[in-house]
Design a protein around this motif. Structure first.
Motif, short mmCIF file in Angstrom:
data_model
loop_
_atom_site.label_atom_id
_atom_site.label_comp_id
_atom_site.label_asym_id
_atom_site.label_seq_id
_atom_site.Cartn_x
_atom_site.Cartn_y
_atom_site.Cartn_z
N GLY A 1 -13.50 51.54 -60.43
CA GLY A 1 -12.37 51.24 -59.56
C GLY A 1 -11.17 50.64 -60.26
O GLY A 1 -10.16 50.34 -59.60
N GLN A 2 -11.26 50.49 -61.58
CA GLN A 2 -10.19 49.82 -62.32
C GLN A 2 -8.85 50.50 -62.14
O GLN A 2 -7.81 49.84 -62.06
N ARG A 3 -8.85 51.81 -62.06
CA ARG A 3 -7.60 52.55 -61.93
C ARG A 3 -6.86 52.18 -60.65
O ARG A 3 -5.63 52.26 -60.57
N TYR A 4 -7.64 51.75 -59.62
CA TYR A 4 -7.07 51.47 -58.31
C TYR A 4 -7.03 49.97 -58.02
O TYR A 4 -6.94 49.55 -56.87
N GLN A 5 -7.09 49.17 -59.07
CA GLN A 5 -7.15 47.71 -58.92
C GLN A 5 -5.99 47.17 -58.10
O GLN A 5 -6.11 46.17 -57.38
N MET A 6 -4.86 47.81 -58.20
CA MET A 6 -3.69 47.36 -57.46
C MET A 6 -3.98 47.23 -55.96
O MET A 6 -3.48 46.31 -55.29
N LEU A 7 -4.78 48.13 -55.40
CA LEU A 7 -5.12 48.08 -53.98
C LEU A 7 -5.87 46.80 -53.64
O LEU A 7 -5.67 46.23 -52.56
N GLY A 8 -6.73 46.34 -54.54
CA GLY A 8 -7.46 45.11 -54.30
C GLY A 8 -6.53 43.91 -54.20
O GLY A 8 -6.67 43.06 -53.31
N VAL B 1 2.16 44.61 -52.64
CA VAL B 1 2.48 45.71 -53.56
C VAL B 1 3.10 45.15 -54.84
O VAL B 1 2.72 45.53 -55.96
N VAL B 2 4.04 44.24 -54.70
CA VAL B 2 4.68 43.64 -55.87
C VAL B 2 3.67 42.86 -56.70
O VAL B 2 3.64 42.98 -57.94
N ALA B 3 2.82 42.08 -56.03
CA ALA B 3 1.80 41.31 -56.76
C ALA B 3 0.82 42.24 -57.45
O ALA B 3 0.41 41.99 -58.59
N GLY B 4 0.41 43.32 -56.75
CA GLY B 4 -0.51 44.28 -57.34
C GLY B 4 0.06 44.94 -58.58
O GLY B 4 -0.65 45.18 -59.57
N MET B 5 1.33 45.25 -58.54
CA MET B 5 1.99 45.80 -59.72
C MET B 5 1.99 44.80 -60.88
O MET B 5 1.66 45.13 -62.02
N ALA B 6 2.37 43.56 -60.58
CA ALA B 6 2.51 42.55 -61.62
C ALA B 6 1.19 42.21 -62.29
O ALA B 6 1.16 41.88 -63.49
N LEU B 7 0.10 42.32 -61.56
CA LEU B 7 -1.21 41.87 -62.06
C LEU B 7 -2.06 42.99 -62.64
O LEU B 7 -3.19 42.75 -63.06
N THR B 8 -1.54 44.21 -62.64
CA THR B 8 -2.32 45.36 -63.12
C THR B 8 -1.44 46.24 -64.01
O THR B 8 -0.22 46.04 -64.09
N PRO B 9 -2.05 47.22 -64.67
CA PRO B 9 -1.24 48.14 -65.49
C PRO B 9 -0.17 48.90 -64.71
O PRO B 9 0.72 49.50 -65.31
#
Length: 516
Positions: free
Chosen positions: A285-292, A192-200
């Protein structure tokens, strides 16, 4: 009581139709069906070795245990209070949890923009996966770990769709509950933290709701953290020991390769791969990139530290949800007849693969048959559900064959938590005293007061016993029906009666602690 009116009788089918007319209603009916399937078949064999561990922990409620945090034992205690020692009752909440998992997966599809068929495809794909099917057949910490990863991923998807930062409270609560179920939830939190840091989504770091979610998570974890501090963070020593064992036994080998078939049903490989593509490489899927990134980052970390392949299993439902949405978009680009063929092939493959997986993972094969042996060789768990009542009965026979003096000061010393749990589950009805063991949380419970003078030993080799006792006699062997070899008992089937401790119990117990 007056008979129901014709209007009331006709009204009941209408209720069912109304439920089935909504996407959520269909998912709920599907989830109920899967839960009922588990309930119907879960009583076929016996308690699993790990369930016997949990049975003992449930009788000694605490804010933590050596092997896991408190949630699994607490749920087991609720089930024991509700259903007694019924095997089906003991597995009721795991069955229910897997029904919830498929419903939440379908709801995640909806958050990503998918309609009913995509929701059903993803729910089915999750249901027929080996880890998901197994999680519904046994009360294990992996069962609820799986559930909380899926629930937390749904809340993240909801957050990303709505941009409502209040969803961080739900995410924090899910992560906190996951940490109270199994410590591998920490890898999800890192994702979750990494997904936040790497996406909008990094913008949420400035929201007080994000930090409130962090606070909720930490508050839920606090009682277990305090328990760990009071017990010298014993779970870290346990995990270090188990990790060393897993590496030495080769259980961490082929981590990446095993992701292709062990954590989902192999037939769904294209679906979750396309889900990862959808999340990380498409505009839709860009809006949900954090999940990836919430999948990729734990994957990389677990590979780097040589974790077990199944630790990542709970991350796949969100990828299957994304893959179902991608597939729905792709089908919309095909001609109608081509789309119909693709749908037919997809559902046929899912059904066939699901039946094969069910035959190998659900406890439905007749004991001792070729089918049973193939299933046990595939999942490696069924053998650990067989032989525990026979073990307790053999110990009882030996106990009542001893002189009265020995029986009056008798103890049962077990080498493994499975044997300990079996004696404590089946022993009271057979007149046996509680078992003691140095393994995991059993060591914390001590050796009884007064300490035993005569000991029946289980799961311990003669060489080890001769270093502990001055006198040991072989009195019997554990025999298991149908020629089955329980891998917990295999090689440790001898039962001894031992006397004359070489070291006083208090001194001996200080050095008898071990993990497994």
């Amino acid at each position: 009581m007056a008979p129901a009116s014709p209007e009331a009788i006709m009204h009941k089918p209408q209720i069912g139709k109304r439920i089935a007319s909504t996407d959520t209603g269909v998912l709920v009916l599907f989830g109920v069906g899967v839960a009922l399937l588990h309930i119907l078949v879960d009583g076929q064999y016996g308690f699993h070795r790990d369930e016997l561990l949990t049975f003992d922990n449930a009788r000694h409620l605490a804010w933590g245990y050596v092997v896991y945090p408190p949630v699994t034992a607490f749920i087991a205690r609720v089930e024991l209070d509700l259903f007694g020692t019924s095997l089906i009752g003991f597995r009721f909440f795991p069955a229910l949890a897997q029904g919830v998992v498929l419903v939440v997966t379908g709801l995640t599809v909806r958050e990503l923009g998918g309609r009913r068929e995509a929701q059903l495809v993803a729910a089915t794909a999750v249901t027929i996966g080996g880890p998901s099917l197994w999680a519904g057949t046994s009360l294990s910490y992996t069962t609820f770990d799986y559930l909380w990863w899926v629930v937390a991923a749904y809340f993240v998807a909801r957050l990303l769709r709505t941009s409502n930062p209040r969803w961080w409270l739900a995410i924090g609560a899910a992560i906190g509950m996951g940490m109270l179920s199994k410590y591998t939830m920490s890898f999800f939190a890192l994702g979750v933290v990494a997904g936040m840091a790497l996406t909008p989504a990094r913008r949420f770091a400035h929201s007080p709701w994000f930090w409130s979610g962090v606070a909720v998570s930490l508050l839920l974890m606090l009682p277990n953290v305090l328990w760990q501090a009071q017990h010298e963070f014993v779970s870290l020593a346990y995990m270090k020991t188990i990790h060393t064992r897993d590496i030495s036994w080769g259980w961490t080998d082929n981590f990446l390769l095993n992701q292709l078939w062990k954590n989902t049903n192999p037939v769904t490989l294209p679906l979750w791969c396309m889900g990862l593509w959808f999340l990380l490489a498409t505009r839709e899927g860009q809006r949900y990139q954090m999940l990836g990134w919430m999948y990729v980052f734990p994957l990389v970390v677990l590979f780097a530290i040589r974790g077990r392949d199944y630790y990542l299993a709970p991350a796949y439902p969100m990828l299957l949800a994304a893959g179902a949405v991608w597939g729905e978009h792709w089908l919309a680009t095909l001609r109608e007849n081509h789309a119909r063929i693709v749908r037919g092939v997809l559902w046929r493959n899912l059904v066939i693969a699901g039946l094969v997986c069910a035959a190998l993972v659900l406890p439905i094969a007749p004991l001792g048959t070729t089918w049973w042996h193939i299933a046990d060789a595939t999942n490696g768990n069924f053998n650990m559900e067989i032989g525990w009542p026979e073990l307790a009965a053999t110990v009882a026979k030996i106990r009542f064959g001893l002189p009265a003096f020995d029986q009056s000061q008798l103890g049962i010393l077990a080498g493994d938590e499975g044997e300990t749990g079996a004696i404590n589950l089946y022993g009271p009805a057979l007149g046996l005293p509680p078992a003691i063991s140095g393994m995991n949380s059993n060591w914390l419970r001590g050796y009884g007061d007064p300490p035993p003078a005569t000991v029946i030993t289980l799961g311990m080799h003669r060489d080890d016993l001769d270093r502990i006792f001055a006198s040991c006699q072989l009195k019997g062997h554990v025999t298991i029906p149908y020629g089955i070899e329980n891998t917990t008992i295999k090689g440790y089937d001898e039962i001894f009666v031992c006397r004359q401790m070489r070291t006083p119990w208090p001194e001996f117990w200080k050095h008898f602690r071990y993990y497994g």
